[in-house]
Design an enzyme around this catalytic site. Structure first.
Site, PDB file in Angstrom:
ATOM      1  CG  ASN A 143       0.090   0.002  18.893  1.00  0.00           C
ATOM      2  OD1 ASN A 143      -0.611  -0.548  19.918  1.00  0.00           O
ATOM      3  ND2 ASN A 143       1.254  -0.213  18.551  1.00  0.00           N
ATOM      4  CD  GLU A 185       4.480  -6.670  28.039  1.00  0.00           C
ATOM      5  OE1 GLU A 185       5.524  -6.118  27.474  1.00  0.00           O
ATOM      6  OE2 GLU A 185       4.703  -7.988  28.623  1.00  0.00           O
ATOM      7  CB  CYS A 221       5.475  -1.525  21.833  1.00  0.00           C
ATOM      8  SG  CYS A 221       5.135  -3.189  21.382  1.00  0.00           S
TER       9      CYS A 221
HETATM   10  P1  NAP Z   1      -1.087   5.623  26.102  1.00  0.00           P
HETATM   11  O1  NAP Z   1      -1.306   7.015  25.778  1.00  0.00           O
HETATM   12  O2  NAP Z   1      -0.143   5.433  27.325  1.00  0.00           O
HETATM   13  O3  NAP Z   1      -2.587   5.020  26.544  1.00  0.00           O
HETATM   14  C1  NAP Z   1      -2.695   3.767  26.525  1.00  0.00           C
HETATM   15  C2  NAP Z   1      -4.114   3.497  27.282  1.00  0.00           C
HETATM   16  O4  NAP Z   1      -3.855   4.231  28.513  1.00  0.00           O
HETATM   17  C3  NAP Z   1      -5.205   4.121  26.562  1.00  0.00           C
HETATM   18  O5  NAP Z   1      -6.158   3.126  26.753  1.00  0.00           O
HETATM   19  C4  NAP Z   1      -5.467   5.388  27.279  1.00  0.00           C
HETATM   20  O6  NAP Z   1      -6.658   5.973  27.325  1.00  0.00           O
HETATM   21  C5  NAP Z   1      -5.129   4.831  28.844  1.00  0.00           C
HETATM   22  N1  NAP Z   1      -4.756   5.841  29.809  1.00  0.00           N
HETATM   23  C6  NAP Z   1      -4.379   7.120  29.635  1.00  0.00           C
HETATM   24  N2  NAP Z   1      -4.425   7.752  30.694  1.00  0.00           N
HETATM   25  C7  NAP Z   1      -4.611   6.921  31.612  1.00  0.00           C
HETATM   26  C8  NAP Z   1      -4.623   7.006  33.147  1.00  0.00           C
HETATM   27  N3  NAP Z   1      -4.390   7.979  33.835  1.00  0.00           N
HETATM   28  N4  NAP Z   1      -4.824   5.849  34.006  1.00  0.00           N
HETATM   29  C9  NAP Z   1      -5.156   4.740  33.201  1.00  0.00           C
HETATM   30  N5  NAP Z   1      -5.105   4.678  31.777  1.00  0.00           N
HETATM   31  C10 NAP Z   1      -4.969   5.833  31.219  1.00  0.00           C
HETATM   32  O7  NAP Z   1      -0.392   4.906  25.002  1.00  0.00           O
HETATM   33  P2  NAP Z   1      -0.984   4.873  23.581  1.00  0.00           P
HETATM   34  O8  NAP Z   1      -0.458   6.209  22.712  1.00  0.00           O
HETATM   35  O9  NAP Z   1      -2.192   4.395  23.262  1.00  0.00           O
HETATM   36  O10 NAP Z   1       0.217   3.689  22.523  1.00  0.00           O
HETATM   37  C11 NAP Z   1       1.485   4.242  22.294  1.00  0.00           C
HETATM   38  C12 NAP Z   1       2.425   3.597  23.386  1.00  0.00           C
HETATM   39  O11 NAP Z   1       1.958   2.373  23.927  1.00  0.00           O
HETATM   40  C13 NAP Z   1       3.880   3.477  22.884  1.00  0.00           C
HETATM   41  O12 NAP Z   1       4.635   4.156  24.095  1.00  0.00           O
HETATM   42  C14 NAP Z   1       4.066   2.181  22.604  1.00  0.00           C
HETATM   43  O13 NAP Z   1       5.272   1.786  22.733  1.00  0.00           O
HETATM   44  C15 NAP Z   1       3.287   1.356  23.823  1.00  0.00           C
HETATM   45  N6  NAP Z   1       2.633   0.206  23.226  1.00  0.00           N
HETATM   46  C16 NAP Z   1       3.614  -0.819  24.141  1.00  0.00           C
HETATM   47  C17 NAP Z   1       3.370  -2.321  23.707  1.00  0.00           C
HETATM   48  C18 NAP Z   1       4.122  -3.451  24.264  1.00  0.00           C
HETATM   49  O14 NAP Z   1       3.462  -4.380  24.194  1.00  0.00           O
HETATM   50  N7  NAP Z   1       5.001  -3.118  25.090  1.00  0.00           N
HETATM   51  C19 NAP Z   1       2.246  -2.474  22.715  1.00  0.00           C
HETATM   52  C20 NAP Z   1       1.843  -1.550  22.028  1.00  0.00           C
HETATM   53  C21 NAP Z   1       2.000  -0.043  22.475  1.00  0.00           C
HETATM   54  P3  NAP Z   1      -7.026   6.994  26.614  1.00  0.00           P
HETATM   55  O15 NAP Z   1      -6.692   6.812  25.022  1.00  0.00           O
HETATM   56  O16 NAP Z   1      -8.515   7.577  26.622  1.00  0.00           O
HETATM   57  O17 NAP Z   1      -6.085   8.264  26.674  1.00  0.00           O
HETATM   58  O1  G3H Z   2       3.184  -2.224  19.537  1.00  0.00           O
HETATM   59  C1  G3H Z   2       3.189  -3.195  20.176  1.00  0.00           C
HETATM   60  C2  G3H Z   2       2.938  -4.346  19.690  1.00  0.00           C
HETATM   61  O2  G3H Z   2       2.716  -5.452  20.786  1.00  0.00           O
HETATM   62  C3  G3H Z   2       3.936  -5.080  18.772  1.00  0.00           C
HETATM   63  O3  G3H Z   2       3.345  -5.997  18.032  1.00  0.00           O
HETATM   64  O4  G3H Z   2       5.566  -6.720  16.873  1.00  0.00           O
HETATM   65  O5  G3H Z   2       3.476  -8.000  16.401  1.00  0.00           O
HETATM   66  O6  G3H Z   2       3.839  -5.511  15.734  1.00  0.00           O
HETATM   67  P1  G3H Z   2       4.016  -6.817  16.794  1.00  0.00           P
END
Ligand code: NAP
Ligand code: G3H
Length: 484
Positions: A162, A258, A292
């Site tokens: 994202n 995170e 997130c």
């Molecule tokens: P995701 O599906 O968990 O993917 C995140 C990263 O992990 C991608 O680079 C993915 O690669 C990689 N990945 C997948 N399987 C893995 C494994 N077995 N080992 C290591 N890495 C692996 O998350 P997303 O759909 O991209 O993002 C959405 C989620 O992220 C939401 O839950 C959101 O809340 C969270 N998020 C949290 C924050 C925060 O700062 N707290 C910020 C942004 C997003 P691939 O794409 O190749 O699968």
């Molecule tokens: O999606 C997770 C990001 O850390 C959120 O950043 O609050 O600036 O949109 P933001």
């Protein structure tokens, strides 16, 4: 430096300062979420290529650690400038690849340049400390400890889709200023934007091997990277399920995770409802709720719930829905699976007695902004993270009930409290199980130098510029033993 693009739409990976095609001979198609066409291909690299990248990172890191902070800074300043000069091109790719509006994509790039510059300044102004032995009973004044920070080695940076540029650079810049090398694994959907960001870094003439871009599906190379003995620290942003898996796989390596969130917006009886509605809707629905930190549930006092719901509905009606190319706030979700998931959550809530205030309409991956009223704890949408434009409203009879429901969540990223009574705001904030609490404002990460923390299922450790640098270094003590 070298050329990256193989043909119009096929991108190489980056290892030891070279842009390469993978010997696997395999590429991954990247589909635009709203154009419904392949906009490019990235390399699906092999385990041997991962090994080579990590090996070159270690070699490069040894020399980089000897560079002065000013020398490191000079490369990163160039990187920030390069990103700004390429902002239109990078923003165009972010828009196409992850469906973010062009305006938001552009501000992601400039925010990243600002982030890099602040990181440089922060690193330049961080200092160690010295301690005197005599402060401890029996200690000698001839013993002096110099406590400094040293790099960890090779940092594995894994980012989500994202914020494909900002959340990646938010790991790479502090890692580099701290004297580390980096293995950067972008989200596959987001890997072309990440590639463009690394092209800008390559342009600075950064030493070969210091930053390596490894592309491939997380489900294929993720575990191999995480378990690799050559990785000295992992900085991961992504979903909770992936983060928990990663934490179990990695061993004896510092981790910053995170993860997901289910941020509540608590609206007290005395809140400025108009302002609360504005903040909640902007917090919940920007970029279709794919943040997130989006507000993912409203816990409102029942005495003001009707009025708030009316105001929320008015705000939702003002949201623009459509293509990111038209600058819309509500845009198609990243993929069909994500849109299907939202529909399942809505159907489950309606089946259990929730009412649609507005929305519940779908065109392909585009889900119209949906407000659900009379949501209760037995509905999945009360607890699960949708990562899409659906906002459940839970009516509560007291602040205590709101706090209880807020804390029953498996997540603990942020929370918002809306009230005119500052004492009440602090009393509630003190009881919230969340990394950050916003008073009379929407949940959000920035400004980026603030500590950014997820607790419980939302993460481990702290980001935020200074905190990120600290997490990518360790303290080292050198003791001077003076003779009389
Ligand atoms: P995701 O599906 O968990 O993917 C995140 C990263 O992990 C991608 O680079 C993915 O690669 C990689 N990945 C997948 N399987 C893995 C494994 N077995 N080992 C290591 N890495 C692996 O998350 P997303 O759909 O991209 O993002 C959405 C989620 O992220 C939401 O839950 C959101 O809340 C969270 N998020 C949290 C924050 C925060 O700062 N707290 C910020 C942004 C997003 P691939 O794409 O190749 O699968
Ligand atoms: O999606 C997770 C990001 O850390 C959120 O950043 O609050 O600036 O949109 P933001």
């Amino acid at each position: 430096m070298g050329t990256n693009v193989l043909n119009l739409s096929s991108y190489k990976f980056y290892s030891n300062g070279e842009w390469k095609e993978s010997l696997s001979g395999e590429t991954i198609n990247i589909m635009s979420p709203y154009l419904s066409e392949v906009i490019g291909k990235v390399q699906a690299i092999t385990k041997e290529e991962v090994d080579e990248a990590i090996y070159s990172a270690h070699e490069a890191q040894k020399l980089w650690a000897e560079f002065s902070l000013q020398q490191r800074a000079s490369y990163l300043y160039k990187w920030a400038d390069e990103l700004v000069s390429r902002q239109e091109e990078i923003a165009e790719m972010i828009m196409k690849e992850v469906g973010k509006s062009f305006k938001d994509a552009k501000s992601e790039v400039t925010r990243t340049a600002d982030f890099i510059r602040y990181t440089i300044e922060e690193a330049l102004h961080m200092h160690g400390e010295s301690m005197r032995g005599e402060s401890f009973p029996g200690g000698s004044k001839n013993k002096i400890a110099i406590v400094d920070r040293v790099p960890l080695g090779v940092v594995l940076a894994i980012s989500p889709f994202n914020y494909p540029v900002n959340l990646a650079a938010a790991k790479i810049a502090p890692a580099l200023m701290a004297g580390n090398a980096v293995i950067f694994k972008p989200a596959t959907q987001g890997a072309i934007s990440g590639t463009k960001m690394i092209e800008a870094l390559d342009e600075t003439g950064l030493p070969n091997g210091l930053v390596n871009l490894v592309t491939g599906k997380g489900s294929v190379i993720g575990d191999y990277l995480v378990e690799h003995k050559g990785i000295n620290m992992i900085s991961f942003t992504g979903g909770t399920q992936t983060g928990v898996r990663l934490a179990k796989k990695s061993a004896m390596v510092p981790l910053v995770l995170e993860l997901g969130g289910k941020d509540p917006g608590i609206v007290c009886e005395d809140a400025d409802l108009k302002e609360a509605a504005k903040q909640i809707i902007s917090g919940a629905f920007s970029y279709s709720g794919q943040r997130c930190t989006a507000i993912k549930r409203v816990l409102v006092n029942e005495n003001v719930a009707d009025e708030l719901v009316g105001l929320l509905k008015e705000e939702v009606e003002r949201l623009t829905v459509g293509s990111p190319e038209d600058g819309c706030t509500i845009v198609p979700l990243i993929d069909k699976k994500s849109a299907d998931f939202i529909q399942i959550l809505i159907a489950d809530a309606l089946g259990h007695g929730a009412e649609v205030v507005i929305g519940n309409k779908r065109e392909r991956n585009l889900i119209h902004p949906t407000l659900l009223d009379y949501v209760t704890g037995e509905m999945r949408v009360a607890w699960e993270e949708p990562f899409g434009p659906v906002l459940p409203i839970i009516r509560v009879s007291s602040d205590e009930e709101a706090i209880k429901l807020a804390n029953e969540s498996e997540y603990g990223l942020q929370a918002s409290i809306f009230t005119k009574d500052v004492n009440k705001a602090f009393a509630i904030a003190n009881k919230m199980e969340a990394g950050s609490v916003q008073i009379n404002g929407r949940t959000e990460r920035g400004p980026d130098h603030f500590p950014f923390i997820g607790i419980k299922g939302s993460g481990i450790g702290v980001q935020g510029i200074r905190k990120s640098i600290e997490s990518m270094t360790r303290e080292k003590v050198t003791v001077l033993n003076l003779t009389e």
